[in-house]
Design a protein around this motif. Structure first.
Motif, PDB file in Angstrom:
ATOM      1  N   PHE B  38       0.692  -1.221  -0.047  1.00  0.00           N
ATOM      2  CA  PHE B  38       0.059   0.087  -0.052  1.00  0.00           C
ATOM      3  C   PHE B  38       0.849   1.314  -0.111  1.00  0.00           C
ATOM      4  N   LEU B 193      -0.463   7.218   2.890  1.00  0.00           N
ATOM      5  CA  LEU B 193      -1.498   6.406   1.749  1.00  0.00           C
ATOM      6  C   LEU B 193      -1.541   7.488   0.515  1.00  0.00           C
ATOM      7  N   SER B 196       1.614   8.003  -1.329  1.00  0.00           N
ATOM      8  CA  SER B 196       1.780   6.627  -2.056  1.00  0.00           C
ATOM      9  C   SER B 196       0.886   6.731  -3.390  1.00  0.00           C
ATOM     10  N   GLY B 197      -0.079   7.408  -3.431  1.00  0.00           N
ATOM     11  CA  GLY B 197      -0.844   7.167  -4.581  1.00  0.00           C
ATOM     12  C   GLY B 197      -1.999   6.285  -4.393  1.00  0.00           C
ATOM     13  N   THR B 198      -1.916   5.523  -3.083  1.00  0.00           N
ATOM     14  CA  THR B 198      -2.952   4.682  -2.852  1.00  0.00           C
ATOM     15  C   THR B 198      -4.249   4.878  -2.623  1.00  0.00           C
ATOM     16  N   SER B 199      -4.331   6.112  -1.886  1.00  0.00           N
ATOM     17  CA  SER B 199      -5.905   6.322  -1.567  1.00  0.00           C
ATOM     18  C   SER B 199      -5.769   7.995  -1.591  1.00  0.00           C
TER      19      SER B 199
END
Lengths: 265, 339
Positions: B38, B193, B196-199
């Motif tokens: 993630f 998050l 990280s460009g995850t959310s």
């Protein structure tokens, strides 16, 4: 170290168990790094990572179902990435109407979401295999070899030694709470939420007091055995050349998988 | 006009509404241990570095201050916090609250040893119980062992300073310290998050903040219960843990970090573009694969001309690898049974 339902170690005799813990930890970390370096949507490489891991599980003699079942614990976290489906720019995959608004999912978003979920799932399995195939004292040896400061390793070792004792202590506290709580069908036991939280707090406080007292007794016992503030360990046995060869082969294989991921992608 | 405004608010926060419910379910179940996969590699490495710096400094402080007596004490307290997380109480509809313990640890033994204790707890959770990832361990350590402990310590010291020294002052300080440690640590996790460009930031930050504001209440109530119990049984445990003078920097630092994050996070949430820009930059591994490997245009593995074929081939090869391992195992077992 006691056997306990918490302890994830599965004692079997297998090539994976026989691998030096330092090599095993290095391999697992490289594996995780390899999965992280694989680009989103490189399905071929991810399948090969998964297959390599499953091959190691089969070699270890641990039931693959056990690993697969436990690996599901991480899946709810995938929901964190779920909004990506709708927020990533890209070609439309499908869209639906909620009220008078149109919600659009993109193919690019789906690719990103599935990749994150898949990578996370494969990574959890690697960590599961490590803890199932390595006894805790061996992991401590590996941590020491990885230059984790001695003080931390000592505290972690002591913590593991007493974790099960204090877990039993916590189970006794909860059993006592159950015993004091009358349960009537259709009625919630105990008072309101705040009352219940305070009861749990009292139990936590009680656990702390028992912990402090136990720490005193343990310290006295350690002093009686000549403890002087240093934790001494036997010198770590040298790593056999064969084991280094396994590590090198593993790293080459992982590098190859990353390369496949990047090229095919 | 009003309708138009409403529409633009909806459009702006559309992912938020959709994500809120789903993300809430997830957060309520997994607290804030980020699994592997993630965080982008760059974000994971940056927070590893920050965590190692902070923990290294805590180690040097503890080595100077502690007597040898405290090593078993720290080990057993780490086990207490670990086991204490089993003590849950039912909230509603099958969900339950439980203790995380960063605040209690900081209040009972002071901030530096508490950093080390939480480091041990969070590391073993990742290493043995897969609660949080191994690559993501740096970020989890940073959130729970560093930010969680120092925010708790900062708030606790502040409340104790500005209120008269009574039983209620300690309980109130404990409650707010526990609540803030959960809330602020969750904000940092949300920022990681988003980086990280995850959310998306405008989903992750409000969702994390909202859910953990509630989870933090549970933590605060348990902490009050524990402190009240300890005051009745061992009042000496709650004496001040800091050396005079020097400690001011520590708690003021923790407080400043808490305020900074509390102010910055809504800003980042309202203007997600900034964080997303950083995410693009830190996600360069992902982005750079385009240009870096297209030196030979449309180059793919020799003999494999298309991605679908490569995936199918990988499946076949993968099954082959697993079968080979199974064959090897049966062979080894047979030969060892024969020998």
């Amino acid at each position: 170290m006691h056997a306990h339902p918490f302890d994830p170690y599965v004692p079997t005799a297998s090539p994976v168990h026989a691998l030096d813990p330092r090599i095993k930890l290095a391999l697992v970390l490289s594996f995780l790094l390899g999965v992280a370096l694989t680009p989103h949507g490189a399905w071929a490489a991810l399948i090969l990572f998964f297959a390599s891991l499953m091959a190691a599980v089969v070699l270890s003699g641990i039931s693959p179902w056990r690993i697969l079942r436990r690996s599901l614990i991480g899946l709810p976290f995938a929901l964190a990435a779920f909004p990506l489906l709708f927020t990533t720019a890209g070609a439309e995959w499908f869209s639906f109407h909620a009220g008078s608004w149109t919600i659009t999912a993109t193919g690019e978003g789906l690719r990103r979401f599935l990749s994150i979920a898949l990578k996370s799932w494969i990574s959890v399995q690697a960590a599961l295999l490590l803890s199932a195939a390595t006894p805790f004292p061996d992991l401590l040896l590996a941590l020491r070899a990885f230059r984790v400061p001695q003080l931390l390793v000592s505290v972690i070792g002591l913590m593991w030694r007493y974790l099960f004792v204090l877990a039993d202590e916590a189970i006794r506290l909860m059993r006592a709470r159950d015993a004091r709580s009358g349960i009537e069908p259709g009625r919630r036991p105990g008072g309101g939420v705040i009352w219940r939280a305070r009861v749990a707090g009292g139990m936590a406080g009680s656990l702390f007091v028992r912990g402090f007292d136990r720490a005193d007794r343990v310290y006295a016992a350690m002093l009686a055995r000549g403890y002087d503030g240093e934790t001494r360990a036997l010198p770590a046995p040298p790593v056999a050349p064969v084991q280094y060869a396994v590590l090198a082969a593993g790293c080459v294989w992982l590098a190859l998988l990353i390369l496949i991921g990047i090229l095919v992608h | 006009m009003l309708l138009h405004d409403l529409k633009s608010v909806w459009m702006r926060h559309r992912p938020l509404w959709m994500g809120f419910g789903l993300t809430g379910v997830w957060l309520a179940t997994t607290a804030m241990h980020i699994p592997d996969g993630f965080l982008s590699l760059v974000v994971a490495l940056i927070f590893w570095a920050l965590a190692i710096l902070a923990i290294g400094y805590a180690l040097s402080r503890v080595r100077g201050e502690l007597k040898e007596r405290q090593v078993p004490m720290m080990g057993i307290l780490a086990a207490v916090i670990f086991a204490g997380q089993m003590l849950n109480f039912s909230v509603a509809g099958g969900t339950s609250g439980h203790l995380l313990g960063a605040a209690l640890a900081a209040i009972l033994i002071g901030p530096w040893p508490a950093v080390l204790i939480m480091t041990c707890v969070v590391s073993v959770q990742a290493l043995i119980f897969q609660d949080g990832g191994l690559l993501a361990l740096g970020a989890n350590l940073f959130n729970m062992a560093v930010v969680g402990v120092f925010v708790a310590w900062g708030i606790y010291r502040l409340i104790r300073k500005i209120t008269p020294d009574t039983r209620w002052s300690k309980l109130l300080a404990g409650f707010l310290a526990a609540w803030a440690s959960i809330e602020i640590a969750s904000l940092v996790a949300a920022i990681q998050l988003a980086l990280s460009g995850t959310s998306p930031a405008n989903v992750a930050i409000p969702a994390m903040a909202g859910i953990h504001a509630i989870i933090g209440l549970g933590e605060g109530l348990i902490t009050i219960g524990a402190l009240a119990f300890l005051m009745a049984v061992r009042p000496g445990l709650l004496d001040d843990k800091s050396a005079p003078g020097e400690s001011r920097l520590v708690w003021i630092g923790g407080l400043a970090a808490a305020i900074l994050l509390a102010v910055l996070s809504p800003l980042a949430s309202a203007h997600p573009d900034g964080l997303e820009w950083v995410a693009e930059q830190t996600g360069f591994l992902d982005a750079a694969q385009g240009p870096a490997y297209e030196i030979i245009p449309d180059y793919v593995l020799p003999g494999i001309s298309n991605e679908a074929a490569a995936t199918i081939l990988a499946g076949v090869v993968g099954v082959g690898i697993v079968l080979a391992a199974a064959w090897l195992v049966t062979r080894i077992r047979k030969s060892s049974a024969a020998g």
